[in-house]
Design a protein around this motif. Structure first.
Motif, PDB file in Angstrom:
ATOM      1  N   THR A  64       1.921  -7.117   1.564  1.00  0.00           N
ATOM      2  CA  THR A  64       0.616  -8.130   1.859  1.00  0.00           C
ATOM      3  C   THR A  64       1.354  -9.483   2.885  1.00  0.00           C
ATOM      4  O   THR A  64       0.177  -9.453   4.210  1.00  0.00           O
ATOM      5  CB  THR A  64       0.833  -9.258   1.095  1.00  0.00           C
ATOM      6  OG1 THR A  64       0.222  -8.853  -0.562  1.00  0.00           O
ATOM      7  CG2 THR A  64      -0.250 -10.568   0.549  1.00  0.00           C
ATOM      8  N   LEU A 121       3.385  -0.953   3.336  1.00  0.00           N
ATOM      9  CA  LEU A 121       3.043  -2.697   3.632  1.00  0.00           C
ATOM     10  C   LEU A 121       2.878  -3.673   2.981  1.00  0.00           C
ATOM     11  O   LEU A 121       2.340  -3.550   2.225  1.00  0.00           O
ATOM     12  CB  LEU A 121       1.717  -2.778   5.014  1.00  0.00           C
ATOM     13  CG  LEU A 121       1.878  -1.894   6.337  1.00  0.00           C
ATOM     14  CD1 LEU A 121       0.729  -2.145   7.015  1.00  0.00           C
ATOM     15  CD2 LEU A 121       2.916  -2.184   7.248  1.00  0.00           C
ATOM     16  N   TYR A 172       3.010   2.932   9.559  1.00  0.00           N
ATOM     17  CA  TYR A 172       2.145   2.591   9.919  1.00  0.00           C
ATOM     18  C   TYR A 172       1.117   2.636  10.681  1.00  0.00           C
ATOM     19  O   TYR A 172       0.254   3.435  10.575  1.00  0.00           O
ATOM     20  CB  TYR A 172       1.737   1.176   9.498  1.00  0.00           C
ATOM     21  CG  TYR A 172       0.370   0.586   9.527  1.00  0.00           C
ATOM     22  CD1 TYR A 172      -0.324   0.825   8.092  1.00  0.00           C
ATOM     23  CD2 TYR A 172       0.760   0.031  10.473  1.00  0.00           C
ATOM     24  CE1 TYR A 172      -2.010   0.508   8.601  1.00  0.00           C
ATOM     25  CE2 TYR A 172      -1.045  -1.032  10.694  1.00  0.00           C
ATOM     26  CZ  TYR A 172      -2.169  -0.019   9.844  1.00  0.00           C
ATOM     27  OH  TYR A 172      -3.431  -0.887   9.638  1.00  0.00           O
ATOM     28  N   LEU A 220       0.738  -8.534  11.015  1.00  0.00           N
ATOM     29  CA  LEU A 220      -0.610  -8.063  11.091  1.00  0.00           C
ATOM     30  C   LEU A 220      -1.445  -8.425  12.233  1.00  0.00           C
ATOM     31  O   LEU A 220      -2.103  -8.616  13.040  1.00  0.00           O
ATOM     32  CB  LEU A 220      -1.224  -6.347  11.395  1.00  0.00           C
ATOM     33  CG  LEU A 220       0.032  -5.575  10.636  1.00  0.00           C
ATOM     34  CD1 LEU A 220      -0.018  -4.268   9.833  1.00  0.00           C
ATOM     35  CD2 LEU A 220       0.455  -4.354  12.067  1.00  0.00           C
ATOM     36  N   ASP A 229       3.378  -8.654   5.481  1.00  0.00           N
ATOM     37  CA  ASP A 229       3.073  -7.513   7.227  1.00  0.00           C
ATOM     38  C   ASP A 229       1.415  -7.611   7.481  1.00  0.00           C
ATOM     39  O   ASP A 229       1.438  -7.907   8.653  1.00  0.00           O
ATOM     40  CB  ASP A 229       3.659  -6.424   6.434  1.00  0.00           C
ATOM     41  CG  ASP A 229       4.806  -6.090   5.729  1.00  0.00           C
ATOM     42  OD1 ASP A 229       6.234  -7.032   6.534  1.00  0.00           O
ATOM     43  OD2 ASP A 229       5.573  -5.111   5.329  1.00  0.00           O
ATOM     44  N   ARG A 230       1.169  -7.544   6.586  1.00  0.00           N
ATOM     45  CA  ARG A 230      -0.572  -7.463   6.529  1.00  0.00           C
ATOM     46  C   ARG A 230      -0.903  -8.940   7.609  1.00  0.00           C
ATOM     47  O   ARG A 230      -1.893  -8.727   8.300  1.00  0.00           O
ATOM     48  CB  ARG A 230      -1.713  -7.320   5.670  1.00  0.00           C
ATOM     49  CG  ARG A 230      -0.988  -5.333   5.291  1.00  0.00           C
ATOM     50  CD  ARG A 230      -2.260  -5.269   4.318  1.00  0.00           C
ATOM     51  NE  ARG A 230      -1.859  -3.986   3.403  1.00  0.00           N
ATOM     52  CZ  ARG A 230      -2.207  -3.235   4.211  1.00  0.00           C
ATOM     53  NH1 ARG A 230      -2.845  -3.183   5.352  1.00  0.00           N
ATOM     54  NH2 ARG A 230      -1.794  -1.549   4.148  1.00  0.00           N
ATOM     55  N   TYR A 231      -0.130  -9.983   6.698  1.00  0.00           N
ATOM     56  CA  TYR A 231      -0.803 -11.175   7.372  1.00  0.00           C
ATOM     57  C   TYR A 231       0.192 -11.162   8.995  1.00  0.00           C
ATOM     58  O   TYR A 231      -0.730 -11.628  10.290  1.00  0.00           O
ATOM     59  CB  TYR A 231       0.451 -12.395   6.695  1.00  0.00           C
ATOM     60  CG  TYR A 231      -0.434 -12.800   5.788  1.00  0.00           C
ATOM     61  CD1 TYR A 231      -1.475 -12.437   5.082  1.00  0.00           C
ATOM     62  CD2 TYR A 231       0.789 -13.635   4.645  1.00  0.00           C
ATOM     63  CE1 TYR A 231      -2.292 -12.386   3.647  1.00  0.00           C
ATOM     64  CE2 TYR A 231      -0.164 -13.659   2.834  1.00  0.00           C
ATOM     65  CZ  TYR A 231      -1.141 -13.405   2.847  1.00  0.00           C
ATOM     66  OH  TYR A 231      -1.649 -13.874   1.197  1.00  0.00           O
ATOM     67  N   ASN A 274       0.848  -0.839   0.072  1.00  0.00           N
ATOM     68  CA  ASN A 274       0.169   0.336  -0.158  1.00  0.00           C
ATOM     69  C   ASN A 274       1.020   1.066  -0.106  1.00  0.00           C
ATOM     70  O   ASN A 274       1.503   1.707   0.640  1.00  0.00           O
ATOM     71  CB  ASN A 274      -0.517  -0.028   1.114  1.00  0.00           C
ATOM     72  CG  ASN A 274      -1.459   1.308   1.495  1.00  0.00           C
ATOM     73  OD1 ASN A 274      -1.522   2.555   1.517  1.00  0.00           O
ATOM     74  ND2 ASN A 274      -3.164   0.812   1.073  1.00  0.00           N
TER      75      ASN A 274
END
Length: 246
Positions: free
Chosen positions: A127, A125, A240, A133, A129-131, A120
């Motif tokens: 993909t 972040l 973020y 989080l 990184d979002r996992y 993003n």
């Protein structure tokens, strides 16, 4: 802070000192000091002293208690790694034994350079990184580290799916779980040192029972190979969380 102190103990099998708790709060919740900078161990020393007094009565940590002694004080940990343990630790022995067992995973540290890297632009972040989080958030909300299947279901609940709108495959997520654990340890060291020592991080992983494939120890070389991506994630998460608080 007290709840986080207990959750850390449940997750890693030992109670954190002030510096480790500060790093954990920043990485898990993005909690900062009044000036917007990450919390420091000095700022939490008084809290930790109170927590130790409340838990143990004499302010002493239970870190030297053996697993054998711990097992005699509480029921054994669940036999299945798939069990979703949602209770907050109440007995020192139970959380120490359970935490150490739950961290031993037969998997290699995934090379995230080969993983999906969509970012993003606002937060940088990826993909994965979002996992990560979501993995952290699951632990915060439910008091236990998710298995690959639980993380897949949790992401699906949050509207994060794979191709065709289907839940992300547990096998896809499984390859990142060890890396997430190792990063969590590395991040604690990063709070205290801009260039974490790979040997120290590897030793800390061993102390917490975090192992690689076939229960082989995580080595300094393993950490060094991941250091570049760990630093990238650290900076991306810092930006973020700063954006989220602004």
């Amino acid at each position: 802070f007290y709840s986080a102190w207990l959750t850390y103990a449940h997750q890693y099998g030992q109670y954190p000192d002030a510096a480790a708790l500060a790093a954990y709060l920043f990485q898990r919740d993005g909690i900062t000091a009044a000036d917007g900078q990450p919390l420091t161990g000095e700022g939490l020393e008084a809290f930790v002293a109170v927590f130790q007094e409340r838990e143990f009565g004499d302010g002493e940590s239970q870190g030297e208690e053996t697993d054998h002694e711990a097992g005699e004080q509480a029921p054994p940990a669940p036999a299945s790694a798939e069990t979703d343990t949602r209770q907050t630790p109440a007995i020192v022995g139970a959380q120490a034994a359970e935490g150490k067992q739950g961290l031993r995973v037969n998997a290699a540290i995934a090379d995230e350079e080969t993983a999906p890297a969509e970012a993003n632009k606002a937060s940088d972040l990826t993909t994965v990184d979002r996992y990560y989080l979501a993995w952290v958030e699951h632990q915060k909300q439910r008091g236990a580290e998710p298995t690959d299947k639980q993380l897949s279901a949790y992401l699906d609940e949050k509207g994060v799916q794979g191709r065709g709108g289907k839940p992300i495959s547990p096998s896809t997520l499984r390859r990142y779980l060890l890396s997430f654990r190792a990063y969590g340890v590395w991040a604690e060291h990063r709070m205290r040192n801009e260039a974490p020592l790979a040997d120290a991080v590897a030793q800390d992983c061993a102390t917490r029972g975090i192992t690689a494939q076939y229960n082989n120890p995580i080595t300094a070389t393993d950490i060094t190979k991941q250091a570049h991506d760990f630093e990238r994630r650290w900076k991306a998460l810092t930006r973020y969380r700063a954006d989220a608080q602004s």
